[in-house]
Scaffold this motif. Structure first.
Motif, mmCIF file in Angstrom:
data_model
loop_
_atom_site.group_PDB
_atom_site.id
_atom_site.type_symbol
_atom_site.label_atom_id
_atom_site.label_comp_id
_atom_site.label_asym_id
_atom_site.label_seq_id
_atom_site.Cartn_x
_atom_site.Cartn_y
_atom_site.Cartn_z
ATOM 1 N N UNK A 248 0.819 -1.217 0.000
ATOM 2 C CA UNK A 248 0.000 0.000 0.000
ATOM 3 C C UNK A 248 0.852 1.267 0.000
ATOM 4 N N UNK A 249 2.104 1.143 0.451
ATOM 5 C CA UNK A 249 2.974 2.312 0.487
ATOM 6 C C UNK A 249 3.357 2.795 -0.912
ATOM 7 N N UNK A 250 3.032 2.043 -1.949
ATOM 8 C CA UNK A 250 3.325 2.491 -3.315
ATOM 9 C C UNK A 250 2.206 3.355 -3.895
ATOM 10 N N UNK A 251 1.065 3.410 -3.195
ATOM 11 C CA UNK A 251 -0.071 4.138 -3.764
ATOM 12 C C UNK A 251 0.170 5.644 -3.932
ATOM 13 N N UNK A 252 0.902 6.303 -3.003
ATOM 14 C CA UNK A 252 1.180 7.734 -3.248
ATOM 15 C C UNK A 252 1.932 7.992 -4.548
ATOM 16 N N UNK A 253 2.866 7.100 -4.900
ATOM 17 C CA UNK A 253 3.588 7.349 -6.143
ATOM 18 C C UNK A 253 2.699 7.048 -7.355
ATOM 19 N N UNK A 254 1.760 6.104 -7.195
ATOM 20 C CA UNK A 254 0.813 5.873 -8.285
ATOM 21 C C UNK A 254 -0.084 7.092 -8.490
ATOM 22 N N UNK A 255 -0.493 7.717 -7.384
ATOM 23 C CA UNK A 255 -1.321 8.928 -7.503
ATOM 24 C C UNK A 255 -0.532 10.045 -8.178
ATOM 25 N N UNK A 256 0.753 10.159 -7.836
ATOM 26 C CA UNK A 256 1.558 11.189 -8.496
ATOM 27 C C UNK A 256 1.677 10.893 -9.992
ATOM 28 N N UNK A 257 1.863 9.608 -10.328
ATOM 29 C CA UNK A 257 1.956 9.239 -11.746
ATOM 30 C C UNK A 257 0.645 9.549 -12.463
ATOM 31 N N UNK A 258 -0.485 9.293 -11.785
ATOM 32 C CA UNK A 258 -1.785 9.615 -12.384
ATOM 33 C C UNK A 258 -1.941 11.119 -12.580
ATOM 34 N N UNK A 259 -1.299 11.910 -11.721
ATOM 35 C CA UNK A 259 -1.363 13.365 -11.877
ATOM 36 C C UNK A 259 -0.635 13.821 -13.131
ATOM 37 N N UNK A 260 0.372 13.083 -13.529
ATOM 38 C CA UNK A 260 1.086 13.411 -14.773
ATOM 39 C C UNK A 260 0.263 12.967 -15.971
ATOM 40 N N UNK A 261 -0.390 11.822 -15.864
ATOM 41 C CA UNK A 261 -1.238 11.324 -16.943
ATOM 42 C C UNK A 261 -1.655 9.903 -16.664
ATOM 43 N N UNK A 262 -2.650 9.448 -17.383
ATOM 44 C CA UNK A 262 -3.142 8.085 -17.166
ATOM 45 C C UNK A 262 -4.600 8.110 -16.776
ATOM 46 N N UNK A 263 -5.311 7.078 -17.191
ATOM 47 C CA UNK A 263 -6.746 7.002 -16.925
ATOM 48 C C UNK A 263 -7.046 6.217 -15.661
ATOM 49 N N UNK A 264 -6.216 5.245 -15.336
ATOM 50 C CA UNK A 264 -6.446 4.405 -14.169
ATOM 51 C C UNK A 264 -5.139 3.738 -13.794
ATOM 52 N N UNK A 265 -5.090 3.265 -12.546
ATOM 53 C CA UNK A 265 -3.877 2.600 -12.068
ATOM 54 C C UNK A 265 -4.256 1.281 -11.403
ATOM 55 N N UNK A 266 -3.301 0.366 -11.418
ATOM 56 C CA UNK A 266 -3.481 -0.946 -10.799
ATOM 57 C C UNK A 266 -2.278 -1.219 -9.895
ATOM 58 N N UNK A 267 -2.573 -1.781 -8.739
ATOM 59 C CA UNK A 267 -1.497 -2.213 -7.837
ATOM 60 C C UNK A 267 -1.662 -3.691 -7.545
ATOM 61 N N UNK A 268 -0.641 -4.465 -7.874
ATOM 62 C CA UNK A 268 -0.636 -5.878 -7.523
ATOM 63 C C UNK A 268 -0.073 -5.981 -6.116
ATOM 64 N N UNK A 269 -0.870 -6.510 -5.208
ATOM 65 C CA UNK A 269 -0.513 -6.535 -3.783
ATOM 66 C C UNK A 269 0.489 -7.656 -3.512
ATOM 67 N N UNK A 270 1.752 -7.321 -3.663
ATOM 68 C CA UNK A 270 2.819 -8.311 -3.486
ATOM 69 C C UNK A 270 4.105 -7.573 -3.169
#
Length: 249
Positions: free
Chosen positions: A67-89
């Protein structure tokens, strides 16, 4: 066209390197984490540019981690992208990352996958090739330029003494490096929009849960020896140091 960009979390380059007491993992306490620059500055931005060129493009982001990777996914979504996926591993090896992403690709269906050329923490550069192998797709590494005319992808790479131009049909996996795009800073509109973009958490497929390798231990490199300053004109001391300490003469 449907594009997937692989995002990884890395420690900031100013982070102090330390390991857990058993020396088997990186000590994350107090460390600032960022998006791996090759993923953010080049892979993601080039994908965003393609979406701007072809507005019907669907752009997804994926990472493998906690779950600690979600902030960087949100930042990446702020640059661009329609949706994000995180594989919990919490992966140990690249084969786990590639296997988990490959399972998602087979389920969702993509045309083009971007990765950074390497990660700056462990200098890993194997996910793109491993992923292409699992999918049985062509793979072009270290791309410095990429164009797409709606049918064919043309990729440029730097080689010893020149450039290499490769053409490929989709689907395709490409690892990106400096030159393929210019870094973008998320603007306020992108940051606000990223808060409401979908971020789906998925369980890791069984085949990705067992690492093929085990970490024995990590170790810091030996400290560099001190610098001896020799006064000008003191050639005898210089010769002594070279002979007795450096043992090069």
């Amino acid at each position: 066209m449907k594009i997937l960009v692989c995002i990884s979390k890395t420690a900031d380059t100013t982070a102090k390197i330390a390991f857990t007491p058993d020396q088997k993992s990186f000590l994350e306490t107090g460390v600032q984490f960022i998006i791996n620059p090759y993923d953010e500055w080049y892979a993601l931005v080039r994908a965003v540019e393609l979406k701007e060129q072809y507005p019907d493009t669907v752009l997804h982001l994926i990472t493998v981690g906690g779950a600690d990777t979600e902030p960087i996914l949100r930042k990446a979504l702020a640059i661009g992208g329609d949706a994000a996926f995180r594989v919990d591993l919490q992966p140990i090896g690249i084969e786990q990352v590639a296997t988990a992403i490959a399972a998602h690709v087979k389920q969702e269906g993509y045309d083009l996958i971007f990765t950074g050329k390497e990660t700056i923490d462990y200098n890993g550069s194997g996910v793109g090739g491993y992923l292409a192998g699992l999918l049985d797709w062509p793979f072009v590494s270290l791309a410095t330029r990429l164009t797409y005319d709606g049918k064919t992808v043309v990729v440029e790479r730097e080689i010893e003494g020149g450039r290499e131009i490769a053409e490929a049909e989709l689907p395709l996996v490409v690892s990106c490096q400096k030159g393929i795009a210019e870094q973008r800073i998320p603007n306020m509109r992108g940051i606000m929009a990223a808060r409401s973009k979908p971020l789906q958490v998925m369980a890791a497929p069984p085949e990705a849960q067992q690492p093929a390798v085990q970490i024995d231990h990590f170790a810091l490199p030996p400290k560099k020896s001190g610098v001896h300053l020799v006064e000008p004109g003191n050639e005898e001391e210089l010769v002594r140091l070279l002979h007795e300490e450096a043992k090069v003469i």
